[in-house]
Motif scaffolding. Structure first.
Motif, PDB file in Angstrom:
ATOM      1  N   VAL A 199       0.831  -1.208   0.000  1.00  0.00           N
ATOM      2  CA  VAL A 199       0.000   0.000   0.000  1.00  0.00           C
ATOM      3  C   VAL A 199       0.863   1.254   0.000  1.00  0.00           C
ATOM      4  CG1 VAL A 199      -1.717   1.339   1.274  1.00  0.00           C
ATOM      5  CG2 VAL A 199      -1.941  -1.161   1.118  1.00  0.00           C
ATOM      6  N   GLU A 200       1.775   1.359   0.937  1.00  0.00           N
ATOM      7  CA  GLU A 200       2.604   2.558   1.044  1.00  0.00           C
ATOM      8  C   GLU A 200       3.560   2.691  -0.119  1.00  0.00           C
ATOM      9  OE1 GLU A 200       2.245   5.179   2.993  1.00  0.00           O
ATOM     10  OE2 GLU A 200       0.460   4.103   3.672  1.00  0.00           O
ATOM     11  N   VAL A 201       4.130   1.567  -0.568  1.00  0.00           N
ATOM     12  CA  VAL A 201       5.076   1.666  -1.684  1.00  0.00           C
ATOM     13  C   VAL A 201       4.359   2.101  -2.968  1.00  0.00           C
ATOM     14  CG1 VAL A 201       4.987  -0.749  -2.474  1.00  0.00           C
ATOM     15  CG2 VAL A 201       7.077   0.570  -2.761  1.00  0.00           C
ATOM     16  N   ALA A 202       3.112   1.675  -3.140  1.00  0.00           N
ATOM     17  CA  ALA A 202       2.336   2.138  -4.301  1.00  0.00           C
ATOM     18  C   ALA A 202       2.143   3.648  -4.242  1.00  0.00           C
ATOM     19  CB  ALA A 202       0.989   1.427  -4.351  1.00  0.00           C
ATOM     20  N   LYS A 203       1.930   4.174  -3.050  1.00  0.00           N
ATOM     21  CA  LYS A 203       1.773   5.625  -2.897  1.00  0.00           C
ATOM     22  C   LYS A 203       3.093   6.349  -3.171  1.00  0.00           C
ATOM     23  CE  LYS A 203      -2.097   5.375   0.357  1.00  0.00           C
ATOM     24  NZ  LYS A 203      -2.563   5.648   1.746  1.00  0.00           N
ATOM     25  N   VAL A 204       4.197   5.755  -2.746  1.00  0.00           N
ATOM     26  CA  VAL A 204       5.510   6.349  -3.013  1.00  0.00           C
ATOM     27  C   VAL A 204       5.714   6.539  -4.512  1.00  0.00           C
ATOM     28  CG1 VAL A 204       8.008   5.887  -2.975  1.00  0.00           C
ATOM     29  CG2 VAL A 204       6.637   5.518  -0.920  1.00  0.00           C
ATOM     30  N   PHE A 205       5.237   5.561  -5.292  1.00  0.00           N
ATOM     31  CA  PHE A 205       5.459   5.613  -6.734  1.00  0.00           C
ATOM     32  C   PHE A 205       4.260   6.165  -7.510  1.00  0.00           C
ATOM     33  CE2 PHE A 205       8.812   2.784  -5.356  1.00  0.00           C
ATOM     34  CZ  PHE A 205       9.892   3.326  -6.045  1.00  0.00           C
ATOM     35  N   GLY A 206       3.395   6.907  -6.831  1.00  0.00           N
ATOM     36  CA  GLY A 206       2.443   7.717  -7.560  1.00  0.00           C
ATOM     37  C   GLY A 206       0.974   7.386  -7.442  1.00  0.00           C
ATOM     38  N   ALA A 207       0.627   6.301  -6.760  1.00  0.00           N
ATOM     39  CA  ALA A 207      -0.797   5.983  -6.629  1.00  0.00           C
ATOM     40  C   ALA A 207      -1.450   6.941  -5.641  1.00  0.00           C
ATOM     41  CB  ALA A 207      -0.981   4.539  -6.168  1.00  0.00           C
ATOM     42  N   ARG A 208      -2.480   7.625  -6.084  1.00  0.00           N
ATOM     43  CA  ARG A 208      -3.202   8.538  -5.178  1.00  0.00           C
ATOM     44  C   ARG A 208      -4.105   7.761  -4.234  1.00  0.00           C
ATOM     45  NH1 ARG A 208      -8.049  11.079  -5.236  1.00  0.00           N
ATOM     46  NH2 ARG A 208      -8.547  10.259  -7.303  1.00  0.00           N
ATOM     47  N   GLN A 209      -4.674   6.660  -4.739  1.00  0.00           N
ATOM     48  CA  GLN A 209      -5.544   5.805  -3.930  1.00  0.00           C
ATOM     49  C   GLN A 209      -5.169   4.346  -4.165  1.00  0.00           C
ATOM     50  OE1 GLN A 209      -9.815   7.562  -3.698  1.00  0.00           O
ATOM     51  NE2 GLN A 209      -9.120   7.983  -5.777  1.00  0.00           N
ATOM     52  N   VAL A 210      -5.394   3.515  -3.144  1.00  0.00           N
ATOM     53  CA  VAL A 210      -4.993   2.112  -3.216  1.00  0.00           C
ATOM     54  C   VAL A 210      -6.124   1.222  -2.727  1.00  0.00           C
ATOM     55  CG1 VAL A 210      -3.286   0.387  -2.526  1.00  0.00           C
ATOM     56  CG2 VAL A 210      -2.588   2.779  -2.767  1.00  0.00           C
ATOM     57  N   VAL A 211      -6.381   0.150  -3.467  1.00  0.00           N
ATOM     58  CA  VAL A 211      -7.357  -0.864  -3.080  1.00  0.00           C
ATOM     59  C   VAL A 211      -6.611  -2.148  -2.737  1.00  0.00           C
ATOM     60  CG1 VAL A 211      -9.289  -2.310  -3.854  1.00  0.00           C
ATOM     61  CG2 VAL A 211      -9.159   0.099  -4.553  1.00  0.00           C
ATOM     62  N   ARG A 212      -6.809  -2.633  -1.512  1.00  0.00           N
ATOM     63  CA  ARG A 212      -6.229  -3.924  -1.124  1.00  0.00           C
ATOM     64  C   ARG A 212      -7.252  -5.022  -1.383  1.00  0.00           C
ATOM     65  NH1 ARG A 212      -3.818  -4.352   4.807  1.00  0.00           N
ATOM     66  NH2 ARG A 212      -4.236  -6.554   4.355  1.00  0.00           N
ATOM     67  N   VAL A 213      -6.857  -6.032  -2.126  1.00  0.00           N
ATOM     68  CA  VAL A 213      -7.819  -7.041  -2.545  1.00  0.00           C
ATOM     69  C   VAL A 213      -8.381  -7.831  -1.369  1.00  0.00           C
ATOM     70  CG1 VAL A 213      -6.781  -7.243  -4.833  1.00  0.00           C
ATOM     71  CG2 VAL A 213      -6.035  -8.785  -3.022  1.00  0.00           C
ATOM     72  N   ASP A 214      -7.597  -7.975  -0.288  1.00  0.00           N
ATOM     73  CA  ASP A 214      -8.078  -8.786   0.841  1.00  0.00           C
ATOM     74  C   ASP A 214      -9.012  -8.009   1.762  1.00  0.00           C
ATOM     75  OD1 ASP A 214      -6.150  -7.109   1.843  1.00  0.00           O
ATOM     76  OD2 ASP A 214      -5.101  -8.627   3.019  1.00  0.00           O
ATOM     77  N   GLU A 215      -9.262  -6.746   1.425  1.00  0.00           N
ATOM     78  CA  GLU A 215     -10.159  -5.941   2.249  1.00  0.00           C
ATOM     79  C   GLU A 215     -11.535  -5.767   1.616  1.00  0.00           C
ATOM     80  OE1 GLU A 215      -7.065  -3.039   4.686  1.00  0.00           O
ATOM     81  OE2 GLU A 215      -8.074  -2.255   2.900  1.00  0.00           O
ATOM     82  N   HIS A 216     -11.754  -6.387   0.453  1.00  0.00           N
ATOM     83  CA  HIS A 216     -13.015  -6.173  -0.260  1.00  0.00           C
ATOM     84  C   HIS A 216     -13.550  -7.488  -0.812  1.00  0.00           C
ATOM     85  CE1 HIS A 216     -12.460  -1.789  -0.192  1.00  0.00           C
ATOM     86  NE2 HIS A 216     -11.190  -2.043  -0.438  1.00  0.00           N
ATOM     87  N   ASP A 217     -14.849  -7.680  -0.648  1.00  0.00           N
ATOM     88  CA  ASP A 217     -15.496  -8.848  -1.254  1.00  0.00           C
ATOM     89  C   ASP A 217     -15.616  -8.657  -2.761  1.00  0.00           C
ATOM     90  OD1 ASP A 217     -15.838 -10.145   1.195  1.00  0.00           O
ATOM     91  OD2 ASP A 217     -17.747  -9.122   1.577  1.00  0.00           O
ATOM     92  N   ASP A 218     -15.806  -7.431  -3.187  1.00  0.00           N
ATOM     93  CA  ASP A 218     -15.937  -7.105  -4.607  1.00  0.00           C
ATOM     94  C   ASP A 218     -14.856  -6.086  -4.969  1.00  0.00           C
ATOM     95  OD1 ASP A 218     -16.631  -6.282  -7.164  1.00  0.00           O
ATOM     96  OD2 ASP A 218     -18.797  -6.359  -6.770  1.00  0.00           O
TER      97      ASP A 218
END
Length: 350
Positions: A199-218
């Motif tokens: 999550v944090e590394v994606a933000k370091v490289f430019g992601a404004r928002q992040v979706v973690r697959v294990d936190e969502h049923d859909d």
């Protein structure tokens, strides 16, 4: 000289091999730094690569270093030049080259041997795809050019422009590069990642928002909810290469959008796609493979200009003697540890 030699599936050894000699048009480079790569990991697991070589074979393909020997006929470079030799060069004569698709060249020449004290660079690469490295650019940063060129081409193939929304599925080394290339171009990036540490590394490289697959049923609904109007992203890039994420990519893009299947799946992989959605949604499906000399130069420009976060991308540093143990370590990924690329220094870790 000392070099890493792949003898078969998960059989990588450090050995003494003959010192390379430059033939006509070739150069010998003293390797300043080489980088680990997901492609090398695939080859290590499989024990061979159909296009890049069969065991026993010299290993590694991302490098930069100093020219120590010139073959006859080499005039564009000099002894002592700091260079980044790319891992391939097209023929410029086949059907695909003549149609501007050098990445699909029927005689694409690959080169291996980055994990070694010295590397022989074939004449075609010297002529078409070797770049002079400025004195202020570390070798390990210059060596990022090859994978970054693949990401640059993958991004460019989507037609994304500043202000567009993009979902990147996957936060491996290339997924992160795609996010950062998109961010540099002014694209609003949403990352879909698997693990908490991503999550944090994606933000370091430019992601404004992040979706973690294990936190969502859909996961599809969660990603679409973050796009303008919830209609889906203008562009979705799949960088995982499994059937489920290919299907997610098509469901996450908006009507009239573009999907790039960037990740390289195993031969024979099949997916099921909603053809009604594809047709009536006027969705463009693409895939992108490898790089071209032109995208290598654009990637090199990002590296040498300082716009790409090279230092943050290199998360480990080892000597040549650490290479045989590095690939088993990469296979046994430790959750919670930022692990992107390891720099290999044949002359010792600085």
């Amino acid at each position: 000289m000392t070099a890493a030699v792949l003898h078969g599936k998960e059989d990588l050894r450090l050995e003494q091999v003959a010192m390379p000699v430059a033939g006509p048009g070739e150069v010998i480079v003293r390797v300043g730094a080489a980088l680990t790569c997901g492609t090398d990991l695939k080859v290590y697991r499989r024990g061979y690569h159909a296009a890049m070589g069969k065991p026993p074979m010299l290993f590694g393909h991302e490098l930069a270093g100093t020219i120590v020997e010139l073959g006859s006929g080499v005039t564009a470079f000099s002894l002592g030049d700091r260079v980044n030799p790319l891992n391939s060069a097209p023929c410029d004569a086949c059907y695909f080259c003549l149609h501007g698709q050098e990445n699909l060249c029927e005689d694409l020449l690959f080169n291996n041997g980055a994990y070694a004290e010295y590397a022989r660079i074939p004449a075609r690469i010297v002529d078409k795809n070797m770049l002079r490295v400025p004195d202020d650019v570390p070798f390990e940063h210059a060596a990022l050019t090859e994978p970054l060129a693949c990401a640059v081409r993958g991004f460019e193939e989507t037609g994304a422009k500043s202000g567009d929304s993009m979902i990147v599925i996957g936060a491996g080394p290339l997924g992160l590069m795609l996010m950062h290339v998109a961010e540099i171009a002014g694209v609003d990036v949403i990352a879909v990642v698997k693990r908490a540490d991503q999550v944090e590394v994606a933000k370091v490289f430019g992601a404004r928002q992040v979706v973690r697959v294990d936190e969502h049923d859909d996961v599809v609904a969660a990603a679409r909810a973050l796009t303008p109007g919830g209609r889906g992203a203008d562009v979705v890039i799949e960088a995982v290469a499994v059937p489920q994420t290919w299907e997610w990519a098509v469901d996450m893009v908006r009507k009239g959008g573009v999907v790039n299947f960037f990740g390289g799946p195993p031969s024979g992989t099949k997916v099921q796609l909603d053809t009604n959605r594809l047709h009536y949604g006027d969705i463009t499906l693409k895939a992108s493979f490898h790089h071209t000399p032109a995208t290598c130069r654009r990637a090199f420009g990002l590296v040498t200009s300082g716009r790409f976060k090279c230092a943050e991308y290199i998360t480990g540093r080892i000597g040549l003697d650490g290479v045989p143990a590095e690939f088993p370590r990469m296979m046994a990924r430790v959750s919670g540890v930022r692990d992107i690329k390891t720099a290999v220094f044949p002359g010792g870790v600085r």
